[in-house]
Design an enzyme around this catalytic site. Structure first.
Site, PDB file in Angstrom:
ATOM      1  N   HIS A 101       0.781  -1.244   0.049  1.00  0.00           N
ATOM      2  CA  HIS A 101      -0.068   0.084  -0.165  1.00  0.00           C
ATOM      3  C   HIS A 101       0.814   1.146  -0.006  1.00  0.00           C
ATOM      4  CE1 HIS A 101       0.735  -1.021   4.272  1.00  0.00           C
ATOM      5  NE2 HIS A 101       0.698   0.069   4.597  1.00  0.00           N
ATOM      6  N   HIS A 103       1.083   5.254   1.192  1.00  0.00           N
ATOM      7  CA  HIS A 103       0.717   6.264   2.090  1.00  0.00           C
ATOM      8  C   HIS A 103       0.898   7.660   1.024  1.00  0.00           C
ATOM      9  CE1 HIS A 103       0.525   4.215   6.032  1.00  0.00           C
ATOM     10  NE2 HIS A 103       1.299   3.460   5.490  1.00  0.00           N
TER      11      HIS A 103
END
Length: 140
Positions: A101, A103
């Site tokens: 993922h 940020h």
């Protein structure tokens, strides 16, 4: 592939409700539940990849394009002064959820966040050896 035991797979695929900012067939962008700053978002691939070493290169290319669009939208709509784009790989590097993922963290003047590292000193001989070592690894 989706990992039924991965919480980020569940978030990315709508099994668990989220504050979704954007969604397409490959990604879901959600607001971080524990934000570093106002508007801190996560880009979650819908497929399960543990880290950068596993993610498909085509997915990664699309993800970086989406990252740029999201950062630009944050700057335009949230009027932030800058944006951090952070992606951790491995526990030692700060990865706590083993689903790739990204940020995207809007930054505001005097927001109190500290994201960075302590600069060290370089040794020219060590740097020369590192150049050779890393370059050789890229040729594989």
């Amino acid at each position: 592939m989706v990992d039924k035991d991965c919480i980020f797979c569940s978030l990315a695929n709508g099994v668990i409700p989220t504050n979704t900012v954007y969604e397409d067939d490959q990604f879901r962008v959600i607001l971080d539940a524990s934000p570093g700053t106002r508007g801190h978002a996560l880009i979650l691939p819908k497929q399960h990849f543990a880290d950068i070493f596993e993610i498909d290169e085509a997915v990664l290319r699309d993800l970086i394009v989406l990252t740029k669009k999201l950062a630009a939208a944050m700057k335009d709509t949230l009027h932030c002064d800058g944006v951090n784009v952070i992606q951790n790989n491995g526990e030692t590097a700060g990865q706590t959820v083993f689903h790739f993922h990204m940020h995207v963290i809007p930054r505001y003047k005097d927001d109190g966040q500290v994201i960075g590292w302590k600069p060290g000193q370089s040794d020219p001989a060590v740097q020369e050896e590192l150049v050779k070592t890393i370059a050789a690894g890229l040729k594989k």
